[in-house]
Design a protein around this motif. Structure first.
Motif, PDB file in Angstrom:
ATOM      1  N   ASN A 269       3.252  -3.117  -2.638  1.00  0.00           N
ATOM      2  CA  ASN A 269       3.369  -2.825  -1.216  1.00  0.00           C
ATOM      3  C   ASN A 269       2.625  -1.532  -0.832  1.00  0.00           C
ATOM      4  N   CYS A 270       2.844  -0.485  -1.592  1.00  0.00           N
ATOM      5  CA  CYS A 270       2.198   0.801  -1.281  1.00  0.00           C
ATOM      6  C   CYS A 270       0.708   0.780  -1.594  1.00  0.00           C
ATOM      7  N   GLN A 271       0.334  -0.012  -2.566  1.00  0.00           N
ATOM      8  CA  GLN A 271      -1.080  -0.105  -2.937  1.00  0.00           C
ATOM      9  C   GLN A 271      -1.601  -1.443  -2.484  1.00  0.00           C
ATOM     10  N   LEU A 272      -2.214  -1.467  -1.346  1.00  0.00           N
ATOM     11  CA  LEU A 272      -2.646  -2.707  -0.734  1.00  0.00           C
ATOM     12  C   LEU A 272      -3.605  -3.444  -1.648  1.00  0.00           C
ATOM     13  N   GLU A 273      -3.463  -4.758  -1.709  1.00  0.00           N
ATOM     14  CA  GLU A 273      -4.293  -5.548  -2.589  1.00  0.00           C
ATOM     15  C   GLU A 273      -5.722  -5.698  -2.064  1.00  0.00           C
TER      16      GLU A 273
END
Length: 275
Positions: A269-273
């Motif tokens: 969630n915090c590290q967008l794909e």
């Protein structure tokens, strides 16, 4: 394997324990170094410096000992003559009237002249050392924006000591999390703002880990978790080795993935794909 912050803290400890005190005894396990036991006895250690994941011990005169802990090496310091209780293999011991410093299990130990340091096979390939006092944020940003590295995958690049020296597996995952970037792309795919965030995270978390003895998590989160009775392993990092635990920032489950034989940890969630 110890990373840059641990190596710098070790260099600090050795400097504090050995600097300017006369060497009363010295031991080298490797036959090719035995002659230096008598040559260096009666002299002193003038300084100890970190270089990436290696340590340089400067003796009085022109002699410098290069040592690299590799995976199992470890320095231990005790009161003079008191040997630590360990099953590790002793490689080097330096004694003075106050302290004794022992290097265990390290496989790479060499004696150099000062003029040979810059041409040492490991040292000459190092990128900027993020914890070196003369290294700036701009130096680190220049690495992230260099064409030399743009086609490298970020997860691999962060472990390359020729890119930024001192980063290892825990800092790699923590830097990517703090910069809020997806860990699956080549460097060229990240925006200028993401590269700035990566450079900022590289400096900030390396310094934080050095100052705290290995903690990369935000101080406010650390203190809150301590008040709740959390163990060090629960508050030390944002994501590293926290698979299936909840993200300290958003509450999503931390995931792990193996890349080039080593695991990375991230919050989906915090590290967008997608960047």
């Amino acid at each position: 394997m110890p990373e840059g912050p641990e190596i710098w803290r070790t260099a600090d400890l050795l400097t504090e324990s050995l600097k300017n005190d006369t060497i009363t005894d010295l031991y080298f396990a490797f036959d090719e170094l035995k002659d230096y036991e008598s040559k260096l006895k009666g002299k002193s250690v003038k300084n100890v410096k970190a270089r990436g994941k290696a340590i340089l011990t400067y003796f009085e005169g022109d002699t410098v000992m290069y040592s690299h802990n590799q995976l199992y090496g470890k320095w231990m310091v005790s009161e003079a003559g008191e040997e630590p209780d360990t099953n590790r293999s002793l490689r080097v011991a330096i004694h003075n009237g106050k302290k004794s410093a022992y290097l265990y299990s390290a496989s790479q130990i060499e004696i150099l002249g000062k003029q040979e340091i810059s041409e040492h096979s490991y040292i000459k390939k190092l990128g900027p050392d993020v914890l070196h006092p003369e290294t700036t944020y701009e130096d680190i940003l220049a690495q992230y924006t260099s064409d030399e590295f743009k086609n490298r995958k970020l997860t691999t690049l962060l472990l390359d000591q020729g890119f930024v020296s001192g980063i290892g597996n825990y800092l790699r995952s923590e830097i990517m999390f703090y910069a809020k970037v997806a860990p699956h792309q080549k460097l060229r795919a990240y925006s200028d703002e993401e590269k700035k965030a990566l450079a900022k995270a590289t400096v900030k978390l390396s310094v934080r880990s050095y100052e705290t003895g290995g903690i990369t998590n935000d101080p406010s989160i650390v203190e809150a978790l301590k008040r709740e009775g959390a163990k060090r392993s629960e508050f030390r990092h944002f994501v590293y080795k926290r698979t299936d635990d909840r993200c300290h920032k958003c509450g999503r489950i931390i995931e792990e993935e193996k890349t080039s034989g080593r695991k990375i940890y991230y919050c989906p969630n915090c590290q967008l794909e997608e960047s």
